[in-house]
Scaffold this motif. Structure first.
Motif, PDB file in Angstrom:
ATOM      1  N   HIS A   1       0.838  -1.199   0.000  1.00  9.25           N
ATOM      2  CA  HIS A   1       0.000   0.000   0.000  1.00  9.25           C
ATOM      3  C   HIS A   1       0.872   1.247   0.000  1.00  9.25           C
ATOM      4  O   HIS A   1       1.829   1.345   0.761  1.00  9.25           O
ATOM      5  CB  HIS A   1      -0.904   0.020   1.226  1.00  9.25           C
ATOM      6  CG  HIS A   1      -1.771   1.253   1.319  1.00  9.25           C
ATOM      7  ND1 HIS A   1      -3.057   1.293   0.820  1.00  9.25           N
ATOM      8  CD2 HIS A   1      -1.523   2.489   1.816  1.00  9.25           C
ATOM      9  CE1 HIS A   1      -3.569   2.503   1.030  1.00  9.25           C
ATOM     10  NE2 HIS A   1      -2.649   3.253   1.635  1.00  9.25           N
ATOM     11  N   PHE A   2       0.477   2.222  -0.841  1.00 17.92           N
ATOM     12  CA  PHE A   2       1.145   3.517  -0.912  1.00 17.92           C
ATOM     13  C   PHE A   2       0.131   4.645  -0.738  1.00 17.92           C
ATOM     14  O   PHE A   2      -1.037   4.523  -1.132  1.00 17.92           O
ATOM     15  CB  PHE A   2       1.818   3.703  -2.280  1.00 17.92           C
ATOM     16  CG  PHE A   2       3.221   3.187  -2.360  1.00 17.92           C
ATOM     17  CD1 PHE A   2       4.302   4.041  -2.223  1.00 17.92           C
ATOM     18  CD2 PHE A   2       3.465   1.841  -2.585  1.00 17.92           C
ATOM     19  CE1 PHE A   2       5.595   3.575  -2.303  1.00 17.92           C
ATOM     20  CE2 PHE A   2       4.760   1.364  -2.674  1.00 17.92           C
ATOM     21  CZ  PHE A   2       5.835   2.238  -2.535  1.00 17.92           C
ATOM     22  N   TRP A   3       0.580   5.754  -0.165  1.00 16.71           N
ATOM     23  CA  TRP A   3      -0.092   7.044  -0.281  1.00 16.71           C
ATOM     24  C   TRP A   3       0.589   7.800  -1.412  1.00 16.71           C
ATOM     25  O   TRP A   3       1.813   7.770  -1.522  1.00 16.71           O
ATOM     26  CB  TRP A   3       0.002   7.832   1.023  1.00 16.71           C
ATOM     27  CG  TRP A   3      -0.553   7.095   2.196  1.00 16.71           C
ATOM     28  CD1 TRP A   3       0.157   6.538   3.227  1.00 16.71           C
ATOM     29  CD2 TRP A   3      -1.930   6.811   2.460  1.00 16.71           C
ATOM     30  NE1 TRP A   3      -0.685   5.921   4.111  1.00 16.71           N
ATOM     31  CE2 TRP A   3      -1.983   6.086   3.672  1.00 16.71           C
ATOM     32  CE3 TRP A   3      -3.124   7.104   1.800  1.00 16.71           C
ATOM     33  CZ2 TRP A   3      -3.172   5.636   4.227  1.00 16.71           C
ATOM     34  CZ3 TRP A   3      -4.316   6.662   2.359  1.00 16.71           C
ATOM     35  CH2 TRP A   3      -4.334   5.945   3.553  1.00 16.71           C
ATOM     36  N   THR A   4      -0.210   8.479  -2.248  1.00 15.11           N
ATOM     37  CA  THR A   4       0.377   9.068  -3.448  1.00 15.11           C
ATOM     38  C   THR A   4      -0.460  10.226  -3.972  1.00 15.11           C
ATOM     39  O   THR A   4      -1.702  10.176  -3.909  1.00 15.11           O
ATOM     40  CB  THR A   4       0.514   7.994  -4.552  1.00 15.11           C
ATOM     41  OG1 THR A   4       0.997   8.608  -5.754  1.00 15.11           O
ATOM     42  CG2 THR A   4      -0.819   7.311  -4.837  1.00 15.11           C
ATOM     43  N   PRO A   5       0.186  11.264  -4.519  1.00 17.92           N
ATOM     44  CA  PRO A   5      -0.564  12.301  -5.231  1.00 17.92           C
ATOM     45  C   PRO A   5      -0.963  11.862  -6.634  1.00 17.92           C
ATOM     46  O   PRO A   5      -1.718  12.558  -7.310  1.00 17.92           O
ATOM     47  CB  PRO A   5       0.419  13.472  -5.274  1.00 17.92           C
ATOM     48  CG  PRO A   5       1.772  12.836  -5.249  1.00 17.92           C
ATOM     49  CD  PRO A   5       1.621  11.600  -4.401  1.00 17.92           C
ATOM     50  N   HIS A   6      -0.468  10.690  -7.071  1.00 19.42           N
ATOM     51  CA  HIS A   6      -0.697  10.198  -8.435  1.00 19.42           C
ATOM     52  C   HIS A   6      -1.765   9.102  -8.438  1.00 19.42           C
ATOM     53  O   HIS A   6      -1.546   7.999  -8.952  1.00 19.42           O
ATOM     54  CB  HIS A   6       0.605   9.661  -9.017  1.00 19.42           C
ATOM     55  CG  HIS A   6       1.787  10.539  -8.791  1.00 19.42           C
ATOM     56  ND1 HIS A   6       1.856  11.837  -9.259  1.00 19.42           N
ATOM     57  CD2 HIS A   6       2.957  10.309  -8.126  1.00 19.42           C
ATOM     58  CE1 HIS A   6       3.012  12.370  -8.906  1.00 19.42           C
ATOM     59  NE2 HIS A   6       3.694  11.474  -8.218  1.00 19.42           N
ATOM     60  N   VAL A   7      -2.914   9.389  -7.859  1.00 25.62           N
ATOM     61  CA  VAL A   7      -3.920   8.349  -7.658  1.00 25.62           C
ATOM     62  C   VAL A   7      -4.477   7.842  -8.989  1.00 25.62           C
ATOM     63  O   VAL A   7      -4.492   6.631  -9.245  1.00 25.62           O
ATOM     64  CB  VAL A   7      -5.055   8.872  -6.752  1.00 25.62           C
ATOM     65  CG1 VAL A   7      -6.143   7.808  -6.616  1.00 25.62           C
ATOM     66  CG2 VAL A   7      -4.520   9.247  -5.383  1.00 25.62           C
ATOM     67  N   GLU A   8      -4.942   8.753  -9.841  1.00 26.00           N
ATOM     68  CA  GLU A   8      -5.515   8.317 -11.112  1.00 26.00           C
ATOM     69  C   GLU A   8      -4.466   7.621 -11.971  1.00 26.00           C
ATOM     70  O   GLU A   8      -4.744   6.587 -12.607  1.00 26.00           O
ATOM     71  CB  GLU A   8      -6.103   9.511 -11.875  1.00 26.00           C
ATOM     72  CG  GLU A   8      -6.746   9.101 -13.197  1.00 26.00           C
ATOM     73  CD  GLU A   8      -7.367  10.272 -13.964  1.00 26.00           C
ATOM     74  OE1 GLU A   8      -7.915  10.024 -15.061  1.00 26.00           O
ATOM     75  OE2 GLU A   8      -7.297  11.425 -13.478  1.00 26.00           O
TER      76      GLU A   8
END
Length: 205
Positions: free
Chosen positions: A6-13
């Motif tokens: 699992h990652f948190w990311t600003p690049h979701v789409e």
């Protein structure tokens, strides 16, 4: 069985599109919109909600025995890895975590163990966390960057066996490489910097 990260990311789409292009299906989209958490699951597509400024808490991509999740964050942050275990294995792993003085956060669906290496370990006992079998797709190994070299030893102690994790020491804790079967390309980086390396299974003699 290692099955998840699992990652948190600003690049979701972009991350969703990447894994869909590798043959994953999106099973869940949950995000905060107008102050409330709501689902935006398929058959909804990004064109249906892209302009609504949803902050996605979790998007789940599945293929075979692989489950990858990600949610919105201001920067790319690696959060946890997941193992699918039997109830007996679960009990022993939790005992081993207690012996290591690692915090255990138990839940109805899953349990998290906090490691001293900058990421958590998820224990999952429900087979419905994956869609299919290892013959379709399997997460064979993860190469991590961690800040302390004892990670491999301690994770082996946690599980009581050799786990499919290797590590290099660096300043930023992350997944460098995920070795999988069942992917469409030989090697490619996802939008969060994870190299997806393809392992081909040799045919039986």
């Amino acid at each position: 069985m290692l099955f998840h990260y699992h990652f948190w990311t600003p690049h979701v789409e972009e991350t969703e599109k990447f894994y869909v292009n590798q043959g994953f299906r999106i099973s869940l989209r949950n995000g905060k919109y107008n102050g409330e958490f709501q689902t935006f699951n398929p058959p909804l597509a990004w064109d249906d909600f892209r302009d609504k400024e949803i902050k996605f808490r979790i998007i789940e991509a599945r293929k075979g025995a692989v489950n990858i999740t990600f949610g919105y964050g201001k920067k790319v942050i690696f959060d946890h890895i997941g193992f699918l275990v039997s109830p007996a294995e679960y009990q022993q792993i939790c005992k081993n975590a207690e012996d290591l003085n690692w915090k255990i956060d138990g839940g109805e669906r899953r349990t998290f163990i906090a490691t001293p290496y900058g990421f958590r370990v998820e224990l999952q006992t429900h087979g419905d966390a994956i869609d299919g079998t290892v013959e379709e797709a399997e997460l064979k190994e993860l190469l991590l960057t961690v800040k302390k070299p004892e990670m491999k030893r301690d994770l082996n102690d946690l599980f009581g066996r050799d786990v499919p994790l290797t590590a290099v020491v660096g300043d930023t804790v992350t997944v460098n490489e995920a070795v999988m079967t069942g992917m469409k390309v030989t090697s490619i980086h996802d939008p969060n910097g994870v190299m997806i390396a393809i392992k081909s299974e040799s045919p039986s003699a």
